[in-house]
Write a protein that holds these residues in place. Structure first.
Motif, PDB file in Angstrom:
ATOM      1  N   LEU A  61       0.832  -1.199   0.000  1.00 47.27           N
ATOM      2  CA  LEU A  61       0.000   0.000   0.000  1.00 47.27           C
ATOM      3  C   LEU A  61       0.869   1.252   0.000  1.00 47.27           C
ATOM      4  CD1 LEU A  61      -3.078   0.356  -0.002  1.00 47.27           C
ATOM      5  CD2 LEU A  61      -2.963   0.707   2.465  1.00 47.27           C
ATOM      6  N   LYS A  62       1.942   1.220   0.740  1.00 49.75           N
ATOM      7  CA  LYS A  62       2.834   2.391   0.792  1.00 49.75           C
ATOM      8  C   LYS A  62       3.527   2.604  -0.555  1.00 49.75           C
ATOM      9  CE  LYS A  62       6.058   5.000   3.474  1.00 49.75           C
ATOM     10  NZ  LYS A  62       6.382   5.378   4.863  1.00 49.75           N
ATOM     11  N   ASP A  63       3.933   1.513  -1.219  1.00 44.53           N
ATOM     12  CA  ASP A  63       4.527   1.648  -2.552  1.00 44.53           C
ATOM     13  C   ASP A  63       3.587   2.432  -3.465  1.00 44.53           C
ATOM     14  OD1 ASP A  63       6.678   0.121  -1.726  1.00 44.53           O
ATOM     15  OD2 ASP A  63       5.947  -1.734  -2.648  1.00 44.53           O
ATOM     16  N   LEU A  64       2.312   2.047  -3.443  1.00 41.90           N
ATOM     17  CA  LEU A  64       1.335   2.697  -4.313  1.00 41.90           C
ATOM     18  C   LEU A  64       1.079   4.136  -3.893  1.00 41.90           C
ATOM     19  CD1 LEU A  64      -1.025  -0.371  -4.631  1.00 41.90           C
ATOM     20  CD2 LEU A  64       0.110   0.759  -6.554  1.00 41.90           C
ATOM     21  N   GLN A  65       1.078   4.402  -2.593  1.00 37.09           N
ATOM     22  CA  GLN A  65       0.902   5.779  -2.120  1.00 37.09           C
ATOM     23  C   GLN A  65       2.045   6.665  -2.611  1.00 37.09           C
ATOM     24  OE1 GLN A  65       0.696   4.947   2.052  1.00 37.09           O
ATOM     25  NE2 GLN A  65      -1.537   4.776   2.094  1.00 37.09           N
ATOM     26  N   LEU A  66       3.254   6.134  -2.588  1.00 32.54           N
ATOM     27  CA  LEU A  66       4.406   6.903  -3.056  1.00 32.54           C
ATOM     28  C   LEU A  66       4.332   7.197  -4.548  1.00 32.54           C
ATOM     29  CD1 LEU A  66       7.203   5.043  -1.060  1.00 32.54           C
ATOM     30  CD2 LEU A  66       6.581   7.458  -0.789  1.00 32.54           C
ATOM     31  N   ALA A  67       3.687   6.287  -5.285  1.00 31.47           N
ATOM     32  CA  ALA A  67       3.635   6.438  -6.742  1.00 31.47           C
ATOM     33  C   ALA A  67       2.446   7.263  -7.208  1.00 31.47           C
ATOM     34  CB  ALA A  67       3.592   5.065  -7.406  1.00 31.47           C
ATOM     35  N   CYS A  68       1.429   7.414  -6.359  1.00 31.66           N
ATOM     36  CA  CYS A  68       0.166   8.028  -6.788  1.00 31.66           C
ATOM     37  C   CYS A  68      -0.050   9.370  -6.099  1.00 31.66           C
ATOM     38  CB  CYS A  68      -1.003   7.083  -6.493  1.00 31.66           C
ATOM     39  SG  CYS A  68      -0.895   5.484  -7.327  1.00 31.66           S
ATOM     40  N   GLU A  69       0.647  10.391  -6.529  1.00 32.74           N
ATOM     41  CA  GLU A  69       0.415  11.726  -5.983  1.00 32.74           C
ATOM     42  C   GLU A  69      -0.968  12.200  -6.414  1.00 32.74           C
ATOM     43  OE1 GLU A  69       3.509  14.278  -7.268  1.00 32.74           O
ATOM     44  OE2 GLU A  69       5.091  13.212  -6.201  1.00 32.74           O
ATOM     45  N   PRO A  70      -1.670  13.009  -5.606  1.00 35.72           N
ATOM     46  CA  PRO A  70      -1.249  13.604  -4.342  1.00 35.72           C
ATOM     47  C   PRO A  70      -1.755  12.831  -3.121  1.00 35.72           C
ATOM     48  CG  PRO A  70      -3.202  14.711  -5.119  1.00 35.72           C
ATOM     49  CD  PRO A  70      -2.929  13.584  -6.086  1.00 35.72           C
ATOM     50  N   ILE A  71      -1.886  11.513  -3.219  1.00 35.71           N
ATOM     51  CA  ILE A  71      -2.366  10.725  -2.093  1.00 35.71           C
ATOM     52  C   ILE A  71      -1.400  10.870  -0.912  1.00 35.71           C
ATOM     53  CG2 ILE A  71      -2.771   8.359  -1.300  1.00 35.71           C
ATOM     54  CD1 ILE A  71      -3.759   7.714  -4.076  1.00 35.71           C
ATOM     55  N   THR A  72      -1.958  10.999   0.276  1.00 42.86           N
ATOM     56  CA  THR A  72      -1.138  11.117   1.472  1.00 42.86           C
ATOM     57  C   THR A  72      -0.405   9.807   1.728  1.00 42.86           C
ATOM     58  OG1 THR A  72      -2.708  12.683   2.435  1.00 42.86           O
ATOM     59  CG2 THR A  72      -1.152  11.616   3.940  1.00 42.86           C
ATOM     60  N   VAL A  73       0.893   9.906   1.937  1.00 40.80           N
ATOM     61  CA  VAL A  73       1.713   8.727   2.210  1.00 40.80           C
ATOM     62  C   VAL A  73       1.733   8.478   3.717  1.00 40.80           C
ATOM     63  CG1 VAL A  73       3.994   7.678   1.976  1.00 40.80           C
ATOM     64  CG2 VAL A  73       3.134   9.200   0.187  1.00 40.80           C
ATOM     65  N   GLN A  74       1.363   7.273   4.123  1.00 41.74           N
ATOM     66  CA  GLN A  74       1.310   6.908   5.527  1.00 41.74           C
ATOM     67  C   GLN A  74       2.428   5.926   5.868  1.00 41.74           C
ATOM     68  OE1 GLN A  74      -0.659   8.529   7.367  1.00 41.74           O
ATOM     69  NE2 GLN A  74      -2.445   9.107   6.158  1.00 41.74           N
ATOM     70  N   THR A  75       2.658   5.724   7.154  1.00 38.38           N
ATOM     71  CA  THR A  75       3.630   4.726   7.571  1.00 38.38           C
ATOM     72  C   THR A  75       3.082   3.332   7.282  1.00 38.38           C
ATOM     73  OG1 THR A  75       2.762   4.510   9.818  1.00 38.38           O
ATOM     74  CG2 THR A  75       4.412   6.243   9.426  1.00 38.38           C
ATOM     75  N   VAL A  76       3.970   2.363   7.226  1.00 35.77           N
ATOM     76  CA  VAL A  76       3.544   0.985   6.986  1.00 35.77           C
ATOM     77  C   VAL A  76       2.609   0.522   8.096  1.00 35.77           C
ATOM     78  CG1 VAL A  76       4.349  -1.407   6.770  1.00 35.77           C
ATOM     79  CG2 VAL A  76       5.633   0.445   5.663  1.00 35.77           C
ATOM     80  N   GLN A  77       2.922   0.876   9.332  1.00 35.16           N
ATOM     81  CA  GLN A  77       2.073   0.456  10.445  1.00 35.16           C
ATOM     82  C   GLN A  77       0.705   1.122  10.374  1.00 35.16           C
ATOM     83  OE1 GLN A  77       3.929   0.781  14.281  1.00 35.16           O
ATOM     84  NE2 GLN A  77       2.484  -0.637  15.220  1.00 35.16           N
ATOM     85  N   HIS A  78       0.650   2.386   9.995  1.00 32.51           N
ATOM     86  CA  HIS A  78      -0.635   3.069   9.838  1.00 32.51           C
ATOM     87  C   HIS A  78      -1.456   2.397   8.738  1.00 32.51           C
ATOM     88  CE1 HIS A  78      -3.548   6.143   8.596  1.00 32.51           C
ATOM     89  NE2 HIS A  78      -3.397   6.677   9.799  1.00 32.51           N
TER      90      HIS A  78
END
Length: 235
Positions: A54-71
């Motif tokens: 999920l974090k990989d995709l958040q980093l790639a899909c701006e402007p989605i907020t990037v969260q920690t892996v635990q979040h």
């Protein structure tokens, strides 16, 4: 710090991101784009592996907020999170939550597709899956004024399934349900899955033959759809 905390921290990307080996391998798997197979969907598991995807995709899909892996793992545990994959490569995701009662809508907070994998039907497949899982619910979501692509996606989806789409006043739904924040220009929308009644059969007391009385959709819905259809071209 618990052992669980350590396991999640171990999966956080290395900064600068260009030096993170796992992120580099995933990005390389997207270039060239995955083969033109239909995406497969599955519910994400609230474990470190899917939380990192999920974090990989958040980093790639701006402007989605990037969260920690635990979040992200907490989000997966508390919401319906679908991962879309093509050839075992994660290419998109959706976050939604079902209404608690039959009148409540299903809230879609995020639909995102990695930039190298657009036009593969990934976003539509995610929306179809949410609709199938909550067929008795309307769908509520919010878009920003500057996110024309999201408006176009939801408009096309509503037209394809024969649903009505209309804006609703701000404050109708909680920001927490919509996954939005106050003051960022989000506007809520409601996709009504119940088709408006377009005709009614009426029998006259003077004749046994049925008479079909056609009715126009509500003017408010027509006006809302007209406003959506007049948006500028997106691509």
């Amino acid at each position: 710090m618990t052992e669980t905390d350590v396991s999640y921290l171990a999966l956080e990307p290395v900064f600068p991101l260009s030096r993170d080996p796992e992120l580099a391998r995933w990005r390389a798997s997207l270039e060239p784009p995955p083969p033109p197979f239909k995406p497969t969907l599955r519910e994400a598991a609230d474990d470190p592996g899917d939380a990192r995807r999920l974090k990989d995709l958040q980093l790639a899909c701006e402007p989605i907020t990037v969260q920690t892996v635990q979040h992200n793992a907490t989000t997966i545990a508390e919401h319906l999170v679908l991962l879309a994959e093509i050839g075992n490569v994660h290419v998109g995701f959706c976050i939604a939550s079902n209404g608690s009662g039959s009148p409540d809508p299903t809230f879609i907070q995020v639909v995102a597709v990695a930039p190298p994998a657009p036009r593969r039907g990934v976003a539509t497949a995610l929306l179809d899956s949410i609709r199938a899982r909550a067929s008795q619910h309307d769908i509520a979501f919010a878009t920003r004024e500057d996110n024309a692509a999201a408006r176009a996606l939801t408009t096309r989806f509503a037209e394809r399934i024969g649903a009505s789409l209309r804006p609703v006043p701000s404050g109708t739904y909680r920001h927490g349900d919509l996954g939005t924040a106050h003051g960022l220009g989000y506007h809520p929308w409601l996709m009504n899955m119940r088709k408006p009644q377009s005709s009614q059969v009426w029998r006259s007391k003077y004749s046994s033959d049925p008479v079909v009385v056609h009715r126009r959709p509500g003017l408010a819905i027509e006006a809302a759809l007209l406003r959506v259809q007049r948006q500028e071209p997106l691509l």
